[in-house]
Design an enzyme around this catalytic site. Structure first.
Site, short mmCIF file in Angstrom:
data_model
loop_
_atom_site.label_atom_id
_atom_site.label_comp_id
_atom_site.label_asym_id
_atom_site.label_seq_id
_atom_site.Cartn_x
_atom_site.Cartn_y
_atom_site.Cartn_z
N GLU A 243 10.48 -17.18 -16.79
CA GLU A 243 10.25 -15.74 -16.65
C GLU A 243 9.34 -15.24 -17.78
OE1 GLU A 243 10.38 -13.47 -14.63
OE2 GLU A 243 10.50 -11.59 -15.74
N LYS B 53 5.81 -13.37 -17.12
CA LYS B 53 5.50 -12.01 -17.60
C LYS B 53 4.20 -12.02 -18.38
CE LYS B 53 7.50 -10.05 -15.96
NZ LYS B 53 8.51 -9.86 -14.95
N HIS C 114 7.50 -36.02 -21.68
CA HIS C 114 7.15 -36.79 -20.48
C HIS C 114 5.78 -36.39 -19.94
CE1 HIS C 114 11.06 -38.68 -20.39
NE2 HIS C 114 11.63 -37.49 -20.53
N ARG D 265 1.86 0.60 -6.02
CA ARG D 265 2.08 -0.24 -4.85
C ARG D 265 0.79 -0.91 -4.36
NH1 ARG D 265 6.94 0.96 -2.38
NH2 ARG D 265 6.14 -0.09 -0.56
N TRP E 186 -3.89 -2.06 -1.09
CA TRP E 186 -3.96 -3.40 -1.68
C TRP E 186 -4.49 -4.28 -0.56
CZ3 TRP E 186 -1.89 -8.33 -0.95
CH2 TRP E 186 -1.95 -9.19 -2.05
N GLU F 221 1.17 -12.55 -16.00
CA GLU F 221 1.03 -11.44 -15.06
C GLU F 221 0.32 -10.23 -15.68
OE1 GLU F 221 4.26 -9.44 -11.98
OE2 GLU F 221 4.96 -10.21 -13.88
N LYS G 181 3.08 -3.88 -6.54
CA LYS G 181 4.52 -3.90 -6.84
C LYS G 181 5.33 -4.61 -5.76
CE LYS G 181 8.13 -2.88 -9.31
NZ LYS G 181 8.37 -3.78 -10.44
N ASN H 263 0.29 0.83 6.53
CA ASN H 263 0.77 -0.28 5.71
C ASN H 263 1.26 -1.35 6.65
OD1 ASN H 263 0.40 1.36 3.52
ND2 ASN H 263 2.58 1.71 3.12
N GLY H 264 1.00 -2.62 6.34
CA GLY H 264 1.48 -3.70 7.20
C GLY H 264 0.31 -4.48 7.77
N CYS I 73 0.87 -1.16 0.00
CA CYS I 73 0.00 0.00 0.00
C CYS I 73 0.91 1.22 0.00
CB CYS I 73 -0.87 0.02 1.25
SG CYS I 73 -1.78 -1.50 1.50
C1 AGP Z 1 7.63 -9.56 -11.25
O1 AGP Z 1 7.18 -9.23 -12.52
C2 AGP Z 1 6.60 -9.69 -10.25
N1 AGP Z 1 5.80 -8.52 -10.11
C3 AGP Z 1 6.97 -10.34 -8.93
O2 AGP Z 1 7.12 -11.70 -9.19
C4 AGP Z 1 8.22 -9.82 -8.20
O3 AGP Z 1 9.37 -10.12 -8.94
C5 AGP Z 1 8.29 -10.45 -6.80
O4 AGP Z 1 7.14 -10.11 -6.08
C6 AGP Z 1 9.53 -10.06 -6.04
O5 AGP Z 1 9.64 -8.68 -5.86
P1 AGP Z 1 10.99 -8.03 -5.37
O6 AGP Z 1 12.00 -8.24 -6.44
O7 AGP Z 1 10.66 -6.60 -5.14
O8 AGP Z 1 11.38 -8.75 -4.10
#
Ligand code: AGP
Length: 608
Positions: A483, A487, A506, A27, A74, A490, A603, A100-101, A2
């Protein structure tokens, strides 16, 4: 997860709060709210489910105050709704809190406060803070004392900002596990959970430490600990460029960040290549050659894309330094009572430096006496501070939720670590030189890939209509496939699976059909023939293939191909990944997704 902003000064706080929240929206973006107070007394508060733009549209012209706090959320406790949005107020509407938290003993506190007469209006853990602070803010008690006393009863993590209608000359902020930074202006002060909200207004900042509080007034601030001891904090200057926080003419932050990679890679490499000894200079590791020689194993910890970058890093370390290396999700590692070995080096990877699972994994290793290095982008972040040493990426701020430039810089950082370790072990000077020159060539080679953005956009529009996509790669190519799939899902919400190319027959070959195309990583390396055989197996099942390759495969084996410049085999994965970023981006655009703020995500994941 947040975002928090706060302002106190001679001006109306609302425009800063709204602009700051818009900058922090990456965030967390399911609801937003602000509260202001001023000389006229009383708290005005507005909060809505939705985006900061929805909040701004809901704010009337008379909504003014010279002291204010704001929040973008969030959801963790309670669904996204107007009621659950922050700020939360006590029943007398004297105290307003943004947080936040997570307050772990919220249920217990809620029962007690309810028995004392508090009426709760939300499902959030944060609301207990508002009632608890109000309960301590009795006649003659300074706000900071009420906040300090209330936090003494709280178990959990927090970054908070608190407003008091009866003491409008101050805001009180506190940090425990969730960042708070103060911004120093001209006869005005700011606070936020992230410097990106402040850089338009000031570059003089003070990062609070965990367990620290601050009373912030228009003309300055005072910091102190939870047991009321005054602390002395010197401001530092934010050195990231202000335009890093704007889209700079690009349609999305994500596209901008993909295109920034030649520069961000240059910054990660800057001053770290040693051509004379064909190695890398990494002063921040705090490990001399003798200590490094004693390392028998490397364990890399990160979450999501950071974990996949760690997988590429593990391969680089094994190949160049011949030290067994393995990457594991930090989120799993921390829960399985891991064996910590004295001769293992642990490396934590995080763009934000705030990911709670990664931080907890670092703390678990340290508690058991292990040594942890950090590969982190955000200077001074919680993970960076917790580690024994490490390497900063210098990739610049990454705003889009999907990681791209930080991912690439992380892999470059691992190449530097692997080169440094390798040259202390058995990597020959000739091989060291080979890697140094390949690293230097990367920025221009990335530019070559980026120049194909329009062609990749056309392919993406075609493939985005599929019911799902398979990503395959062999050995070095497998983390690239993982990866790439991450991407795509996501940001485009297209289902994507990643498999080692060797594993296809397999099981997952059963999925192959014209409706499920495959993105295949086909580097021109010692495994080329094996990869071409796999393409043949896919085509024999009427599968469509998009190859990302150094050489165009026979038309019978691939329907489409994106060509990537050749690096050294160990560094090829870095370049093979860039077209997959563009593919995901353009697929998301074609499907009209909210590219920078994909649904359900945020984020930084600062909760468990
Ligand atoms: C990446 O595209 C993602 N949004 C997510 O997997 C991210 O890499 C992960 O949450 C780790 O974040 P950080 O690198 O800030 O620790």
């Amino acid at each position: 997860m947040c975002g928090i902003v706060a302002y106190i000064g001679p001006k109306d706080a609302t425009p800063f709060l709204l602009e700051g929240l818009a900058r922090l929206e990456y965030r967390g973006y399911d609801s937003a709210g602000v509260a202001v107070t001023g000389r006229t007394g009383g708290i005005k508060s507005r909060k809505v489910k939705g985006r900061v733009a929805d909040l701004a549209a809901d704010i009337p012209a008379r909504f003014k105050g010279t002291t204010g706090i704001g929040h973008t959320r969030w959801a963790t406790h309670g669904v996204p709704s107007d009621a659950n949005a922050h700020p939360h107020l006590d029943n007398a509407e004297r105290i307003a809190v943004v947080h936040n938290g997570i307050i772990e003993n919220a249920d217990e506190l809620r029962v007690r406060l309810t028995a004392e007469g508090a009426v709760f209006r939300s499902e959030t853990d944060t609301e207990v803070l508002a009632h608890l602070i109000a309960a301590h803010a009795t006649e003659g008690v300074e706000l900071e004392e009420a906040v300090r006393a209330a936090l003494g009863k709280v178990v959990g993590t927090y970054g908070i900002a608190v407003l008091d209608a009866e003491q409008p000359d101050r805001i009180v902020v506190a940090r425990n596990g969730s960042p708070i930074v103060l911004g120093i202006g001209e006869k005005e002060m700011f606070a936020a959970s992230d410097v990106s909200a402040l850089v338009r207004y000031t570059r003089q900042v003070v990062h609070l430490e965990d367990g620290e509080l601050a009373t912030v007034r228009a003309d300055g601030f005072r910091t102190f600990t939870e047991d009321a001891r005054t602390t002395h904090r010197q401001p530092s200057t934010v050195d990231w460029e202000i335009d890093s926080y704007d889209t700079g003419g690009y349609e999305h932050f994500l596209l901008k960040e993909i295109h920034e990679q030649p520069g961000s890679v240059e910054r990660t490499l800057s001053g770290r290549l040693d051509e004379r000894f064909a190695t890398a200079h990494l002063g921040g590791l705090n490990l001399d050659a003798r200590e490094l020689r004693e390392i028998r194993r490397v364990k890399i910890l990160g979450c999501g894309s950071a974990y996949y970058a760690g997988e590429m890093g593990a391969q680089l370390i094994e190949e160049l330094a011949r030290i067994p290396a393995h990457s594991e999700p930090a989120s799993e590692f921390r829960y399985r009572n891991p064996v910590i070995e004295a001769d293992t080096l642990y490396i934590a990877v995080s763009q934000s430096g705030e990911t709670y699972d990664t931080l907890a994994a670092v703390q678990e290793v340290k508690r058991k006496g292990g040594r942890v290095l950090g590969v982190v982008n955000t200077v001074g972040s919680a993970i960076a501070r917790e580690c024994d040493g490490g390497i900063y990426l210098h990739a610049g701020p990454e705003i889009s939720v999907a990681s791209t430039k930080a991912f690439t810089s992380t892999v470059v950082a691992f190449a530097l670590i692997a080169l440094h370790f390798g040259r202390i072990h058995d990597l020959s000077p000739a091989d060291g030189r080979r890697i140094v020159s390949a690293l230097k060539a990367l920025p221009d080679q990335i530019r070559e890939v980026l120049a194909q953005s329009d062609a990749i956009a056309e392919l993406a529009a075609e493939y985005a209509e599929s019911e799902g996509m398979m990503f395959i790669g062999r050995v070095r190519g497998y983390p690239v496939a993982r990866e790439g799939a991450q991407k795509l899902k996501e940001i485009s919400y297209v289902h994507a699976e990643a498999y080692p190319a060797s594993e296809l027959k397999h099981g997952p070959l059963a999925l192959i059909s014209p409706e499920l195309p495959t993105v295949a990583l086909v580097p021109d390396d010692e495994l080329l023939d094996k990869n071409l055989t796999t393409l043949g197996e896919i085509k024999a099942r009427s599968g469509r293939v998009l190859a990302v390759a150094h050489r165009r495969p026979d038309a019978k084996l691939a329907d489409h191909c994106v060509l990537v410049p050749k690096s050294e085999p160990e560094l090829d994965p870095l370049l093979l990944n860039i077209p997959l970023q563009l593919l995901a981006y353009h697929a998301a655009v074609a499907l009209k997704r909210d590219v920078d703020k994909p649904r359900n995500l945020a984020k930084s994941v600062t909760v468990e």
